[in-house]
Design an enzyme around this catalytic site. Structure first.
Site, PDB file in Angstrom:
ATOM      1  CG  ASP A 144      -1.816  -1.239   1.238  1.00 29.28           C
ATOM      2  OD1 ASP A 144      -2.232  -1.694   0.155  1.00 29.28           O
ATOM      3  OD2 ASP A 144      -2.047  -1.776   2.336  1.00 29.28           O
TER       4      ASP A 144
ATOM      5  CE  LYS B 165       2.254  -2.502  -4.375  1.00 22.12           C
ATOM      6  NZ  LYS B 165       2.042  -2.125  -2.969  1.00 22.12           N
TER       7      LYS B 165
ATOM      8  N   GLY C 240      -4.770  -4.176  -3.708  1.00 25.46           N
ATOM      9  CA  GLY C 240      -5.732  -3.094  -3.937  1.00 25.46           C
ATOM     10  C   GLY C 240      -4.924  -1.871  -4.312  1.00 25.46           C
ATOM     11  CG  HIS C 241      -2.268  -1.861  -6.888  1.00 26.55           C
ATOM     12  ND1 HIS C 241      -1.318  -2.336  -7.770  1.00 26.55           N
ATOM     13  CD2 HIS C 241      -2.007  -2.484  -5.705  1.00 26.55           C
ATOM     14  CE1 HIS C 241      -0.545  -3.213  -7.146  1.00 26.55           C
ATOM     15  NE2 HIS C 241      -0.953  -3.326  -5.901  1.00 26.55           N
TER      16      HIS C 241
ATOM     17  CD  GLN D 235       0.385  -8.963  -2.954  1.00 23.55           C
ATOM     18  OE1 GLN D 235       0.934  -9.604  -3.827  1.00 23.55           O
ATOM     19  NE2 GLN D 235      -0.865  -8.554  -3.088  1.00 23.55           N
TER      20      GLN D 235
HETATM   21  P1  GDP Z   1      -0.786   0.348  -3.529  1.00 25.65           P
HETATM   22  O1  GDP Z   1      -1.382  -0.914  -3.026  1.00 25.65           O
HETATM   23  O2  GDP Z   1       0.695   0.400  -3.325  1.00 25.65           O
HETATM   24  O3  GDP Z   1      -1.158   0.676  -4.939  1.00 25.65           O
HETATM   25  O4  GDP Z   1      -1.387   1.500  -2.604  1.00 25.65           O
HETATM   26  P2  GDP Z   1      -2.930   1.682  -2.164  1.00 25.65           P
HETATM   27  O5  GDP Z   1      -3.676   2.249  -3.297  1.00 25.65           O
HETATM   28  O6  GDP Z   1      -3.449   0.438  -1.530  1.00 25.65           O
HETATM   29  O7  GDP Z   1      -2.784   2.694  -0.969  1.00 25.65           O
HETATM   30  C1  GDP Z   1      -2.231   3.950  -1.140  1.00 25.65           C
HETATM   31  C2  GDP Z   1      -3.271   4.996  -0.729  1.00 25.65           C
HETATM   32  O8  GDP Z   1      -2.635   6.242  -0.601  1.00 25.65           O
HETATM   33  C3  GDP Z   1      -4.364   5.186  -1.772  1.00 25.65           C
HETATM   34  O9  GDP Z   1      -5.541   5.552  -1.119  1.00 25.65           O
HETATM   35  C4  GDP Z   1      -3.827   6.333  -2.610  1.00 25.65           C
HETATM   36  O10 GDP Z   1      -4.857   7.072  -3.247  1.00 25.65           O
HETATM   37  C5  GDP Z   1      -3.147   7.144  -1.572  1.00 25.65           C
HETATM   38  N1  GDP Z   1      -1.974   7.904  -2.021  1.00 25.65           N
HETATM   39  C6  GDP Z   1      -1.029   7.570  -2.939  1.00 25.65           C
HETATM   40  N2  GDP Z   1      -0.048   8.491  -2.991  1.00 25.65           N
HETATM   41  C7  GDP Z   1      -0.390   9.440  -2.077  1.00 25.65           C
HETATM   42  C8  GDP Z   1       0.247  10.648  -1.629  1.00 25.65           C
HETATM   43  O11 GDP Z   1       1.323  11.037  -2.074  1.00 25.65           O
HETATM   44  N3  GDP Z   1      -0.410  11.339  -0.654  1.00 25.65           N
HETATM   45  C9  GDP Z   1      -1.601  10.938  -0.106  1.00 25.65           C
HETATM   46  N4  GDP Z   1      -2.160  11.676   0.846  1.00 25.65           N
HETATM   47  N5  GDP Z   1      -2.204   9.806  -0.504  1.00 25.65           N
HETATM   48  C10 GDP Z   1      -1.598   9.070  -1.465  1.00 25.65           C
HETATM   49  P1  IMO Z   2      -1.004  -4.198  -2.282  1.00 22.20           P
HETATM   50  O1  IMO Z   2      -0.604  -4.723  -3.623  1.00 22.20           O
HETATM   51  C1  IMO Z   2      -0.832  -4.819   2.041  1.00 22.20           C
HETATM   52  C2  IMO Z   2      -0.876  -8.977   3.425  1.00 22.20           C
HETATM   53  C3  IMO Z   2      -2.075  -9.446   4.221  1.00 22.20           C
HETATM   54  C4  IMO Z   2      -1.419 -10.477   5.118  1.00 22.20           C
HETATM   55  C5  IMO Z   2      -0.372 -11.112   4.205  1.00 22.20           C
HETATM   56  C6  IMO Z   2      -0.828 -12.418   3.560  1.00 22.20           C
HETATM   57  O2  IMO Z   2      -2.276  -3.452  -2.272  1.00 22.20           O
HETATM   58  O3  IMO Z   2       0.121  -3.477  -1.621  1.00 22.20           O
HETATM   59  P2  IMO Z   2      -2.485 -12.963   1.551  1.00 22.20           P
HETATM   60  O4  IMO Z   2      -3.951 -12.694   1.389  1.00 22.20           O
HETATM   61  O5  IMO Z   2      -1.642 -12.367   0.485  1.00 22.20           O
HETATM   62  O6  IMO Z   2      -2.191 -14.414   1.759  1.00 22.20           O
HETATM   63  O7  IMO Z   2      -2.094 -12.248   2.935  1.00 22.20           O
HETATM   64  O8  IMO Z   2      -0.117 -10.149   3.185  1.00 22.20           O
HETATM   65  N1  IMO Z   2      -1.189  -8.378   2.105  1.00 22.20           N
HETATM   66  C7  IMO Z   2      -1.120  -7.086   1.835  1.00 22.20           C
HETATM   67  N2  IMO Z   2      -0.859  -6.032   2.640  1.00 22.20           N
HETATM   68  N3  IMO Z   2      -1.026  -4.625   0.721  1.00 22.20           N
HETATM   69  C8  IMO Z   2      -1.269  -5.664  -0.092  1.00 22.20           C
HETATM   70  O9  IMO Z   2      -1.327  -5.541  -1.438  1.00 22.20           O
HETATM   71  C9  IMO Z   2      -1.368  -6.961   0.463  1.00 22.20           C
HETATM   72  N4  IMO Z   2      -1.615  -8.186  -0.052  1.00 22.20           N
HETATM   73  C10 IMO Z   2      -1.484  -9.048   0.956  1.00 22.20           C
HETATM   74  O10 IMO Z   2      -2.638  -8.389   4.955  1.00 22.20           O
HETATM   75  O11 IMO Z   2      -0.717  -9.835   6.159  1.00 22.20           O
HETATM   76 MG    MG Z   3      -2.913  -1.591  -1.760  1.00 24.69          MG
END
Ligand code: GDP
Ligand code: IMO
Ligand code: MG
Length: 427
Positions: A13, A16, A40-41, A224
């Protein structure tokens, strides 16, 4: 033109999705190469948020071809729902190519993931319960079903009958559950999903290789992150795939010499979802502040993320494991209100100082972080578009992170929006 890899350097998270979307402007093909719908991106365009689980985050650009590589585990219903959701919102998904070698997440995978977690009780991993671990386990055990099997009903049914016999025995005898029906699964997968996915299933490796050979841009989007890697993460609190940059090679079908840029995505602090060691984990008011300001709740699962200070020991390790060539530091704006900021530069355990990650995990569970304190900037950065508009304390903080990591910080995120990015240093 060699390929670019985007990876998470912490516990997921990091943003990416946002960086992948940004870089996709210059690309021809964007590939998801591991993981599944545990990811979840988020991409935010003009205030509108797109939460993607299986499709690569480049899908929003009509000019790119989105690819789901052989290293991904695909839940067909989730993928179809995601394609429908995007289509309703005006995004064309017709160019999607799914590797025929990508494995399928089956109903018994999801059920067994949840049952195993319950069985583990207080020792549970905190998985996303999406069936990811069981799907990769079957892949390694050579009893998985692949996307290409959807195109051959006879083979699909043969494989399903064999594997389901064992899964049903486990469900009934170990977990006291009702058996699943092969007819029902085959009906859903072959009659409902296969006709819709068939036009997309094909030769992803061929496409990626031809794109590279033509000198066009290929972006490989990791899911991840480094410390959730099956080999290099905080085992067993990891996911079941290789999230380090090497996973991009196996999961997309390219060689290491075909990659020349590895962008590590790092939050300006750290978060983790699920169980496992976390040396710089914050508690109390500080944790609440980071969670509330950073909206640190899972994109899909809604779970509260565990927050903490930036950990340079882990970052240096992540840089080495993936030969990260540059960092994108996201969510700098979340730190806008802090008086002082801490960065963990080393660990202390048993009278010993660790500058690099202790190899034995029992030590990692015990370490005390050694912090350096830096002044905060106490002013909003969310409107900043150029480096020279950043407060000097923010520049100092970012330069400190860059020095600690040993690589330049090229991008800095100052908000969730597609354009809330500052170019900081040259790659
Ligand atoms: P990913 O899994 O690495 O793609 O990241 P996620 O989307 O799960 O989580 C990142 C969260 O931070 C999302 O809600 C984005 O919209 C938000 N986000 C990304 N870059 C920034 C930033 O520079 N500032 C803030 N405040 N939010 C950001
Ligand atoms: P993105 O791509 C954050 C974590 C789960 C758990 C461990 C194993 O959005 O960054 P799984 O369901 O993969 O067997 O769970 O990995 N986990 C993540 N944590 N971001 C993710 O994906 C994750 N995908 C799995 O919370 O600790
Ligand atoms: Mg994510």
């Amino acid at each position: 033109m060699p390929a670019t890899v985007v990876i998470g350097t912490q516990w997921g998270d990091e943003g990416k999705g946002k960086l992948t979307d940004l870089l996709s402007r210059e690309m021809q093909v964007v590939v998801r190469y591991q993981g599944g719908h545990n990811a979840g991106h988020t991409v935010v365009v003009d205030g509108e948020a797109f939460a993607l689980q299986l499709l690569p985050s480049g899908v929003l650009y009509p000019s790119i071809t989105p690819v789901i590589g052989n290293g991904v585990v695909v839940e067909p219903k989730v993928l179809l729902d995601e394609m429908d959701m995007l289509t309703r919102r005006g995004i064309d998904c017709s160019r999607l190519v799914i590797s025929g070698s990508a494995h399928l997440v089956m109903p018994y995978h999801q059920e067994l993931d949840a049952l195993t977690e319950r069985h583990l009780g207080k020792n549970k991993l905190g998985t996303t319960k999406r069936g990811i671990g069981p799907a990769y386990a079957d892949k390694a055990a050579r009893i998985g079903l692949r996307a290409q099997d959807l195109l051959d009903a006879k083979i699909f049914r043969q494989k399903l009958d064999v594997v389901l016999k064992e899964k049903n025995a486990i469900l009934a005898k170990v977990y006291n559950r009702l058996p699943l029906s092969a007819d029902e699964i085959a009906q859903r997968y072959l009659d409902e999903y296969a006709p819709r996915l068939a036009p997309h299933i094909g030769d992803a490796v061929g496409l990626v290789q031809a794109t590279l050979a033509a000198g066009q841009g290929v972006l490989l989007e990791g899911a991840q992150a480094t410390f959730l890697d099956l080999d290099h993460g905080t085992y067993p609190f990891v996911t079941s795939s290789n999230t380090v940059a090497g996973g991009a090679c196996t999961g997309a079908g390219i060689g290491p010499r075909q990659v020349d840029r590895v962008i590590g995505i790092a939050k300006a602090y750290v978060t983790r979802v699920g169980a496992g060691p976390f040396p710089t984990e914050a508690t109390g008011e500080l944790a609440d502040m980071l969670v509330e300001r950073g909206h640190e709740y899972g994109t899909n699962t809604g779970r509260r993320r565990r927050p903490g200070w930036f950990d340079a020991v882990m970052m240096r390790h992540a840089v080495r494991l993936s030969s990260v060539s540059e960092l994108a530091v996201t969510k700098l704006d979340v730190l806008d209100t802090f008086e002082t900021l801490k960065v963990c530069v080393a660990y202390q355990a048993g009278g010993q100082r660790y500058e690099s990650l202790p190899w034995h995990q029992s030590v990692l569970h015990e370490v005390e972080p050694v912090y350096e304190e830096l002044p905060g900037w106490k002013t909003s950065t969310s409107e900043v578009t150029r480096r020279d508009q950043l407060p000097p304390q923010a520049v100092r903080y970012l330069e400190f992170l860059s020095r600690q990591a040993g690589v330049p910080v090229t991008f800095v995120g100052v908000g969730p929006g597609r354009d809330q990015v500052v170019r900081f240093q040259e790659p």
